[in-house]
Design a protein around this motif. Structure first.
Motif, PDB file in Angstrom:
ATOM      1  N   PRO A 523       0.828  -1.212   0.000  1.00 22.46           N
ATOM      2  CA  PRO A 523       0.000   0.000   0.000  1.00 22.46           C
ATOM      3  C   PRO A 523       0.866   1.268   0.000  1.00 22.46           C
ATOM      4  N   GLU A 524       2.008   1.226   0.686  1.00 24.61           N
ATOM      5  CA  GLU A 524       2.877   2.416   0.730  1.00 24.61           C
ATOM      6  C   GLU A 524       3.446   2.714  -0.652  1.00 24.61           C
ATOM      7  N   GLU A 525       3.936   1.643  -1.326  1.00 20.13           N
ATOM      8  CA  GLU A 525       4.488   1.830  -2.673  1.00 20.13           C
ATOM      9  C   GLU A 525       3.424   2.356  -3.630  1.00 20.13           C
ATOM     10  N   ALA A 526       2.211   1.800  -3.477  1.00 23.78           N
ATOM     11  CA  ALA A 526       1.120   2.215  -4.361  1.00 23.78           C
ATOM     12  C   ALA A 526       0.829   3.696  -4.162  1.00 23.78           C
ATOM     13  N   LYS A 527       0.782   4.094  -2.905  1.00 29.15           N
ATOM     14  CA  LYS A 527       0.504   5.496  -2.584  1.00 29.15           C
ATOM     15  C   LYS A 527       1.607   6.379  -3.151  1.00 29.15           C
ATOM     16  N   ALA A 528       2.843   5.947  -2.951  1.00 29.78           N
ATOM     17  CA  ALA A 528       3.990   6.744  -3.385  1.00 29.78           C
ATOM     18  C   ALA A 528       3.998   6.931  -4.905  1.00 29.78           C
ATOM     19  N   CYS A 529       3.530   5.917  -5.638  1.00 27.44           N
ATOM     20  CA  CYS A 529       3.585   6.057  -7.101  1.00 27.44           C
ATOM     21  C   CYS A 529       2.364   6.806  -7.645  1.00 27.44           C
ATOM     22  N   GLY A 530       1.463   7.181  -6.753  1.00 25.74           N
ATOM     23  CA  GLY A 530       0.333   8.003  -7.184  1.00 25.74           C
ATOM     24  C   GLY A 530      -0.863   7.213  -7.691  1.00 25.74           C
ATOM     25  N   ALA A 531      -0.953   5.952  -7.282  1.00 24.54           N
ATOM     26  CA  ALA A 531      -2.093   5.149  -7.732  1.00 24.54           C
ATOM     27  C   ALA A 531      -3.372   5.669  -7.084  1.00 24.54           C
ATOM     28  N   ILE A 532      -4.484   5.592  -7.821  1.00 27.16           N
ATOM     29  CA  ILE A 532      -5.770   5.982  -7.260  1.00 27.16           C
ATOM     30  C   ILE A 532      -6.558   4.730  -6.937  1.00 27.16           C
ATOM     31  N   GLY A 533      -7.619   4.870  -6.159  1.00 27.38           N
ATOM     32  CA  GLY A 533      -8.455   3.712  -5.836  1.00 27.38           C
ATOM     33  C   GLY A 533      -8.453   3.443  -4.345  1.00 27.38           C
ATOM     34  N   TYR A 534      -9.010   2.314  -3.980  1.00 27.71           N
ATOM     35  CA  TYR A 534      -9.170   1.985  -2.567  1.00 27.71           C
ATOM     36  C   TYR A 534      -7.948   1.297  -2.003  1.00 27.71           C
ATOM     37  N   PHE A 535      -7.251   1.984  -1.155  1.00 24.75           N
ATOM     38  CA  PHE A 535      -6.030   1.403  -0.616  1.00 24.75           C
ATOM     39  C   PHE A 535      -6.297   0.241   0.318  1.00 24.75           C
ATOM     40  N   GLU A 536      -7.456   0.266   0.967  1.00 20.61           N
ATOM     41  CA  GLU A 536      -7.739  -0.815   1.922  1.00 20.61           C
ATOM     42  C   GLU A 536      -8.442  -1.975   1.211  1.00 20.61           C
ATOM     43  N   ASP A 537      -8.519  -1.882  -0.110  1.00 16.32           N
ATOM     44  CA  ASP A 537      -9.310  -2.857  -0.834  1.00 16.32           C
ATOM     45  C   ASP A 537      -8.823  -4.278  -0.604  1.00 16.32           C
ATOM     46  N   LYS A 538      -9.645  -5.065   0.094  1.00 16.16           N
ATOM     47  CA  LYS A 538      -9.195  -6.400   0.456  1.00 16.16           C
ATOM     48  C   LYS A 538      -9.134  -7.334  -0.749  1.00 16.16           C
TER      49      LYS A 538
END
Ligand code: SER
Length: 603
Positions: A523-538
């Protein structure tokens, strides 16, 4: 009136005469197939045989297959949508091909001994051809040899005249479709497929390809025919009725609902809508409960669909003022009406009616409390009911998402369906795959059409942010084979020039034929690269990593980065032109876009 019993019998008698073995309807619960919850077409249980397995009954088969499709459940109540339907079908497993298939379709439709439809009221479409398969002049010629005039033959592309595969890979091919003129005036000389008065009644698929995972079409060892005719549509048009609800498929059920509610079906549109929903949903519920592999209401899989159907009916009955238990009586009627064609219903009659009554009773116990809780949530949350509250209404009071959504809609309020889904996922720990089918927000199936629209949804999401602002967020998404639907936060109507700009941006990305790939990121890498969407998405989470889909390539910068379970196309060029069909309000602050793409032009 021509009865459903007559049509089923005629169809099976006709194909028996043509050397077909009549096979029973397969179960509504597919065997060895985790990609869908229910049997959705007559060919579905026959896939292994279309791929070359030997069928014990031979190479010519026909039947009437029970099918369920719940993708458009909210549209039920109009003239065409149903959750359960019967499909009349005949198959050639490497036996006859175009000539016989068309000849028999023509004979069955027009001969006085069978349906006796006048030639005047018929039109057909055939495949126009593309890089994967040639233009189907052969079928057009065969139709003409029986007297269908040239002007009544339309050549259409893959999105109209191609069927399958049912999943991402498998048997498929071009098809020829038959249309019936349902208008009051005489049928026009020229066939216009866009004119809704031409109703598609039958589809002959010439299955000669096996679609591969890489998107290519490999010729099948054997050339097959797969036909499908929806009994409900044929009943409506042959009886000159607006919808199948006015035929004997539904009338006995509707009469019972009239009796129970003390209202008339024809009183007003709302009454009619609710009566149709109850009749449709409880008919489907009775078929699921009475199936040879019957399931009972639960919070997972088919049991959850069943629960939703029954509870949604109960809510509609409440609207009609039905104040005593009623599902058992409706169940009895469905079993009595349909068991001559489906003996398993009679065999399971007790289970059908007892389980209906039990589920109704269970829901009834928490209903009043739930309604009070719903009012409390409304007061607290205003114009958007959170996923968490919707989920609490479900766990504590048994309100399926659709019930909460429907009640909210009446007040002009929207429910965070994606948030509900996330909560549901979290608690149920359902498999990723299963989850994608099951919910309004997930993928209905993995057909080519749906996968294309899924990628289009990512492009649209990004384009909306580019044009309207980064604060745009997805509030819901639903995809069927025909269209995508995307809900998002925005306070006012989107001006036409902005819509055009959004559409153009999406089309540009399609033209560029950008590659699509995913990476598994924390989730941290995803956030850092600017991905959109639900981070908590199980359900996008695997080994604590999220799947992030990238559209574009690194060198030029990605167009879109979005957290998602997939699947997607490999290149955006697989999508044809993108078109916004509609932009509307769902409620205060929430807009909805419906859009479609045409078939893939290139890979
Ligand atoms: N499989 C095709 C359909 O569902 C024809 O049976 O229309």
């Amino acid at each position: 009136m021509i009865s459903a019993t007559d049509i089923r019998k005629k169809y099976l008698d006709f194909f028996r005469e043509k050397g077909h073995a009549i096979i029973p309807s397969a179960s509504l619960i597919p065997e060895n197939d985790s990609t869908v919850l229910f049997t959705t077409a007559g060919m579905h249980p026959l896939v292994p045989y279309l791929l070359g397995e030997k069928h014990p009954a031979g190479t010519r088969l026909a039947n009437v297959q029970k099918c369920i499709r719940t993708g458009d459940i909210e549209e039920v109540g109009d003239d065409t949508h149903l959750t359960f339907f019967e499909m009349l079908g005949n198959w050639s497993l490497g036996d006859y091909f175009k000539k016989e298939a068309i000849e028999w379709s023509f004979e069955f439709l027009t001969n006085k001994k069978w349906l006796g439809i006048s030639l005047e009221k018929l039109a057909v479409s055939v495949f126009t051809g593309d890089k994967d398969a040639p233009r189907d002049e052969e079928s057009a010629k065969i139709w003409q040899s029986f007297g269908i005039p040239k002007e009544r033959i339309a050549y259409l592309p893959k999105e109209n005249n191609w069927w399958g595969p049912a999943g991402q890979t498998g048997p498929c091919g071009s098809d020829t479709e038959m249309f019936y003129w349902s208008g009051d005036s005489a049928a026009p000389k020229k066939f216009d497929p866009e004119d809704k008065q031409w109703v598609e009644i039958w589809n002959n698929v010439f299955m000669e390809y096996d679609k591969q995972a890489d998107g290519s079409f490999k010729p099948l060892k054997q050339k097959n025919v797969d036909t499908g005719m929806g009994l409900d549509r044929v009943m409506a048009v042959l009886n000159n009725e607006k919808s199948p609800f006015e035929t004997d498929l539904f009338l006995p059920i509707l009469h019972k609902i009239e009796e129970l509610s003390g209202k008339n079906y024809t009183d007003d549109p709302k009454t009619r809508w609710s009566m149709r929903v109850i009749a449709d949903h409880l008919r489907t519920a009775a078929f699921i409960l009475g199936d040879q592999r019957g399931v009972v209401p639960s919070n997972v899989d088919q049991g959850y669909v069943l629960r939703r159907l029954i509870r949604r009916s109960v809510m509609h009955a409440k609207k009609l003022g039905v104040d005593k238990p009623f599902t058992r009586e409706i169940g009895e009627i469905v079993v009595t009406e349909y068991s001559p064609a489906y003996p398993e219903l009679e065999k399971n009659r007790t289970r059908v009616v007892d389980e209906l009554a039990r589920e109704e009773e269970k829901f009834g116990r928490t209903l009043e409390k739930g309604l009070r809780e719903f009012e409390r949530v409304l007061k607290k949350e205003g114009s958007l009911i959170s996923g968490k509250s919707a989920f609490d209404l479900f766990t504590a009071h048994g309100f399926p998402l659709e019930v909460t959504e429907e009640m909210a809609k009446e007040r002009g309020i929207v429910v965070d369906a994606a948030g509900f889904q996330k909560e549901f996922e979290h608690h149920q720990e359902l498999s990723r795959r299963g989850a994608e089918q099951k919910f309004a927000g997930g993928l209905a199936d993995h057909s080519q059409e749906v996968v294309r629209l899924h990628t289009a949804t990512h492009l649209l999401h990004r384009a909306l942010k580019n044009v309207l602002g980064e604060e745009i967020e997805q509030k819901g998404s639903n995809i069927t084979a025909e269209r995508l639907r995307f809900d998002f936060n925005y306070k006012e109507k989107i001006p036409a020039d902005k819509l055009k700009e959004i559409e153009d941006i999406v089309n540009e990305q399609i033209k560029k034929n950008l590659p699509v790939h995913f990476e598994e990121l924390t989730p941290e890498e995803a956030k850092a690269c600017g991905a959109i969407g639900y981070f908590e998405d199980k359900y996008a989470m695997l080994n604590n990593k999220l799947k992030v889909y990238f559209v574009g390539d690194d060198k030029k910068g990605f167009f879109s980065k979005e957290i998602c379970g997939g699947p997607h196309v490999e290149h955006t060029g697989e999508l044809g032109g993108f078109k916004i069909l509609k932009e509307e309000a769902v409620s205060a602050g929430i807009r909805r876009i419906k859009a479609a793409v045409s078939a893939n032009q290139k890979k």
